[in-house]
Design a protein around this motif. Structure first.
Motif: not given
Length: 329
Positions: A123-148
């Motif tokens: 699927e051409a979901m450009w959001t998922y390959v956007n480097p800035l969104i990938r950075r958001v996902a990485e920070l969240v996964a690493d616990g930067a803001i705790g538990e969502i």
């Protein structure tokens, strides 16, 4: 296919096809070799505009073109299943525009055929390959803001299209949900996964499609996503993710952002900015497709088909709650 060059075919000749083609023309390792349309005259005009050597007056002819390695399907979404299956049956890998299909049932037809033919499909979901969104996902996964605990996202704008426009046509998959709502729903899936519960409310048009929709997704552990989309008002596309130790705010265009702000308890806010965007912003997904093809992959790890199918299931559940049905369902 050549290790150096991937030959692209463009299926359809509308605005999305033009924007994607413009970016492909400046993308190293990509060459646009053919375009296909249901109108031969339309295909020729598009080919002439972009200097494409081959123009086909049918989707089937494009799908069978031996000079094409992968097809970008840019039709309106009501035609995605027909166009994509034609290409897959002809042995062509496919990048299909969002929303992937009208329903989860259609999406599974596409995914199962790709698996059966051992062909790449994304699927051409450009959001998922956007480097800035990938950075958001990485920070969240690493616990930067705790538990969502909560996620908010809205995509809206006032549309003045006439009553006969496809946005108001149930047969065309019209309404706010599939055109705009797919972005906040996909964003929630990226960070929270598939929901356990789905509730929704909408205002429907006289034709029976949603003019605007509000959605609440309930996730494991009590996290919730509060999402909305509108064709009536709210020219805004912002998102925020709230955790036990901070939050992430994307103030504009969360589906293709230029910046986001990380707020962590006890720290100064930190802004992450994207480099200047090249072209129309579609290069990231073109590069991901070509990387996967050169690696012999049939799916992108960044935009896996299981995730696309889960998103379609959530969109189906929302439509069931708000009472939107398309012909034939």
């Amino acid at each position: 296919m050549s290790e150096q060059t991937i030959r692209w075919g463009i299926l359809a000749t509308g605005g999305m096809a033009a924007a994607f083609t413009e970016d492909l023309l400046s993308e190293p390792g990509a060459r646009v070799t053919a375009v296909g349309s249901r109108s031969e005259a339309g295909a020729r005009r598009f080919a002439q505009r972009f200097g494409i050597p081959r123009a086909h007056g049918s989707w089937q002819d494009l799908a069978e073109d031996p000079e094409v390695d992968v097809v970008y399907v840019a039709t309106p979404h009501a035609h995605h299943v027909t166009a994509t299956t034609a290409c897959l049956e002809a042995g062509k890998p496919v990048l299909c525009e969002k929303p992937f299909a009208l329903s989860g049932r259609q999406a599974r037809v596409m995914a199962e055929l790709a698996a059966e033919r051992d062909l790449f499909l994304m699927e051409a979901m450009w959001t998922y390959v956007n480097p800035l969104i990938r950075r958001v996902a990485e920070l969240v996964a690493d616990g930067a803001i705790g538990e969502i605990r909560a996620l908010h996202a809205h995509f809206g704008g006032r549309v003045t299209a006439p009553p006969e426009h496809r946005l108001w046509d149930p047969a065309a998959g019209g309404g706010a949900l599939l055109d705009l709502g797919t972005y906040p729903v996909s964003f929630a899936h990226l960070l929270l996964g598939a929901p356990e519960t789905v509730t929704a409310h909408a205002r429907l048009s006289p034709q029976g499609v949603d003019e605007q929709t509000g959605i609440v997704l309930g996730h494991a552990g009590g996290a919730m996503a509060v999402l909305s989309c509108s064709l009536l008002a709210g020219d805004e596309r912002r998102a925020a993710v709230y955790g036990t130790a901070g939050r992430v705010e994307i103030p504009a265009d969360f589906y293709n952002p230029s910046a986001f702000v990380l707020h962590r308890d006890g720290h100064e806010p930190q802004t992450f900015a994207a480099p200047p965007q090249r072209g129309n912003g579609y290069g990231h997904q073109a590069r991901e497709v070509m990387r996967c093809l050169r690696s012999g992959l049939t799916e992108s790890p960044l935009v896996p088909l299981a995730g696309t199918l889960a998103i379609m299931d959530t969109l189906d559940a929302v439509r069931a709650r708000i009472g939107v049905r398309y012909p034939g369902e």
